[in-house]
Design an enzyme around this catalytic site. Structure first.
Site, PDB file in Angstrom:
ATOM      1  CG  HIS A   3      -1.768  -0.884   1.354  1.00  0.00           C
ATOM      2  ND1 HIS A   3      -3.181  -0.801   0.395  1.00  0.00           N
ATOM      3  CD2 HIS A   3      -2.169  -2.169   1.641  1.00  0.00           C
ATOM      4  CE1 HIS A   3      -3.981  -1.795   0.611  1.00  0.00           C
ATOM      5  NE2 HIS A   3      -3.508  -2.727   1.346  1.00  0.00           N
TER       6      HIS A   3
ATOM      7  CE1 TYR B 214      -0.122 -14.432   4.952  1.00  0.00           C
ATOM      8  CE2 TYR B 214      -0.877 -12.399   5.269  1.00  0.00           C
ATOM      9  CZ  TYR B 214       0.152 -13.167   4.993  1.00  0.00           C
ATOM     10  OH  TYR B 214       1.374 -12.418   5.164  1.00  0.00           O
TER      11      TYR B 214
ATOM     12  CG  HIS C  49      -5.315 -10.379   4.461  1.00  0.00           C
ATOM     13  ND1 HIS C  49      -4.307 -10.322   5.402  1.00  0.00           N
ATOM     14  CD2 HIS C  49      -4.927  -9.487   3.571  1.00  0.00           C
ATOM     15  CE1 HIS C  49      -3.430  -9.116   5.212  1.00  0.00           C
ATOM     16  NE2 HIS C  49      -3.893  -8.685   4.054  1.00  0.00           N
TER      17      HIS C  49
ATOM     18  CG  ASP D  68      -6.672  -3.913   1.423  1.00  0.00           C
ATOM     19  OD1 ASP D  68      -5.771  -4.464   0.862  1.00  0.00           O
ATOM     20  OD2 ASP D  68      -6.344  -3.454   2.599  1.00  0.00           O
TER      21      ASP D  68
ATOM     22  CG  HIS E 268      -3.440  -7.259  -0.067  1.00  0.00           C
ATOM     23  ND1 HIS E 268      -3.299  -5.936   0.352  1.00  0.00           N
ATOM     24  CD2 HIS E 268      -2.266  -7.480  -0.523  1.00  0.00           C
ATOM     25  CE1 HIS E 268      -2.013  -5.424   0.022  1.00  0.00           C
ATOM     26  NE2 HIS E 268      -1.192  -6.474  -0.594  1.00  0.00           N
TER      27      HIS E 268
ATOM     28  CG  ASP F 129     -11.652  -7.467   7.108  1.00  0.00           C
ATOM     29  OD1 ASP F 129     -10.725  -7.828   6.533  1.00  0.00           O
ATOM     30  OD2 ASP F 129     -12.142  -6.577   7.937  1.00  0.00           O
ATOM     31  CG  HIS F 130      -9.005  -6.978   3.294  1.00  0.00           C
ATOM     32  ND1 HIS F 130      -8.925  -7.298   4.524  1.00  0.00           N
ATOM     33  CD2 HIS F 130      -7.746  -7.033   2.889  1.00  0.00           C
ATOM     34  CE1 HIS F 130      -7.734  -7.126   4.872  1.00  0.00           C
ATOM     35  NE2 HIS F 130      -7.030  -6.837   3.697  1.00  0.00           N
TER      36      HIS F 130
END
Length: 244
Positions: A186, A220, A223, A193, A228, A225-226
């Protein structure tokens, strides 16, 4: 919405005019796109900044694990990406970028060169200057543009289902505030994301064939909730819940 519809109509008219007149040797200069205009047909062996501009827009049309270089050299891998782009949009898939291919790209991009379904604002919820990250502001913004074109390919491959971005470029301050990794992509502007629908696993699995070398998703750590996606010089995929 009206502007985009008008541009799509103009692009269609341009393609039809080229077919009627038998235009095929060059891309021509009749269409001056607000973002970028190609002035010649490109094929294997071509080189230059216009090839780089094309590569940015077709880099999301690759095979699993492949990453297309932005080197201005129209080699076999660029031709293959162009062919996949053409096939995805119902164009003759010959791997040669000519009037029909460019017209489709013109219809897909806004005046600032972002694809029509994504914007710089979506890729930068940290600060409008793109500064404070691991690379100069101009580089971070350029990286975000490349990411958006890969996301456009992902979106189209999934049936043009809207994709929601929860986080993109982060300065060191923004990254620290959300508890991001000190080496997070990022900070370079080339990560996004993804949340919402389609499912996170669908996004993670499909991303493998759209030029993303870093994919982290459900299973992972941090992660669930999203999903990447990013460019990483050292490719790494991990979404155990999704079988990746």
């Amino acid at each position: 919405m009206l502007r985009r519809a008008t541009r799509i109509l103009l692009s269609f008219v341009m393609v039809m005019a080229g077919m009627v007149l038998g235009v095929g040797a060059t891309a021509g200069t009749a269409h001056a796109d607000e973002c970028y205009t190609w002035n010649r047909t490109l094929s294997q062996g071509s080189s230059g900044s216009d090839v780089t501009q094309l590569q940015i827009r077709v880099a999301g049309w690759v095979t699993s694990g492949e990453r297309l270089s932005y080197d201005g050299q129209y080699g076999a891998r660029t031709a293959a990406a162009v062919k996949k782009f053409q096939s995805a949009y119902g164009l003759p898939a010959d791997g040669v970028a000519g009037p029909q291919t460019f017209s489709k790209i013109y219809a897909l991009q806004d005046a600032d060169c972002t694809p029509v379904h994504f914007s710089y604002a979506e890729l930068n919820k940290c600060n409008s200057t793109w500064s404070g990250g691991a690379v100069p502001a101009a580089t971070a913004k350029a990286n975000a543009l490349k990411t958006m074109w890969k996301l456009e390919a992902l979106r189209h491959a999934l049936g043009d289902v809207p994709i929601t971005i929860s986080s993109g470029f982060r300065s060191y301050a923004c990254n620290s505030a959300v508890g991001g990794s000190s080496t997070s992509r990022h900070l370079y502007g080339d990560a996004a994301d993804l949340v919402g629908s389609p499912s996170l696993c669908t996004l993670a699995k499909q991303s493998r064939v759209h030029g993303f070398s870093e994919i982290l998703g459900p299973g992972y750590p941090g992660h669930n909730d999203h999903t990447h996606v990013a460019f990483d010089p050292s490719p790494y995929w991990s979404a155990p819940t999704c079988g990746i």
